[in-house]
Write an enzyme that holds these catalytic residues in place. Sequence first.
Site: not given
Ligand code: PEP
Length: 249
Positions: A9, A11, A94, A96, A166, A172, A211
């Site tokens: 992803n 973003k 997601h 966000e 997630e 992040g 992460s």
């Molecule tokens: C994401 O945005 O779906 C995500 C998992 O981000 P990160 O790997 O940076 O935590």
Amino acid sequence: MRRKLVAGNWKMHGALHQNSELLTRIVAEASGLLCEIAVCPPYPYLAQVRSLIQGVAVALGAQSVSEHPSGAFTGEVSGSMLAEFGCRYVLVGHSERRALFGETDTVVAAKFEAAQKAGLIPILCVGETLSERESGKTEFVVARQLSAVLDRLGVAAMSSAVVAYEPVWAIGTGVTASPSQAQEVHAAIRAQIAALGSGVAADLRILYGGSVKPQNAKELFGQSDIDGGLIGGAALVADDFLTICHAAN
Ligand code: PEP
């Protein structure tokens, strides 16, 4: 046997020259990987990415989709448009999008439906915030997010979908759920689906996201209900993303 999937992803990151450098590396190694790979760039780069991955075993995905098929919805992008650009996957729900753009469970379920109607495979993102985890509500929250889709479309809809667990506190932040924390929630997700359709649950791919790094991917992907990863930050660094893909092998 569920084939592992590693989806990047991006973003709101990327630029033409950066995308090209990143994908040149990924494309060069993609054929040696047993797992499926997907990349989800921002909308304006779909055409560029599509041409760079042509003929290679890398799938294209988008980061969101409108719940509407077409019409006066300025700024929105429909499922059929994404399908025309060669997308196979689209992220829905997601965290966000939920937190920053007000997407409720109902909107997420409508987007899931719109994606499938357009022939796309939705990657349904679910996960709890830190305060929800700390107050013991993790499985309740995840079950509620999943139920919004199951109640609207039935369990059969999960046979052409992917779920991504997630935890919001891990996205992040550099803090990853431990393999056993993640496995516990993945098993609960699979059990919820299995109560409605055991065959669907057995075939459903449930990704972990939050992460994921080269250092922790192998142990996470080694858990029995973790079928790959949804990767944010590390998907923008070719070496990191490829190491994570190799871990899914
Ligand atoms: C994401 O945005 O779906 C995500 C998992 O981000 P990160 O790997 O940076 O935590």
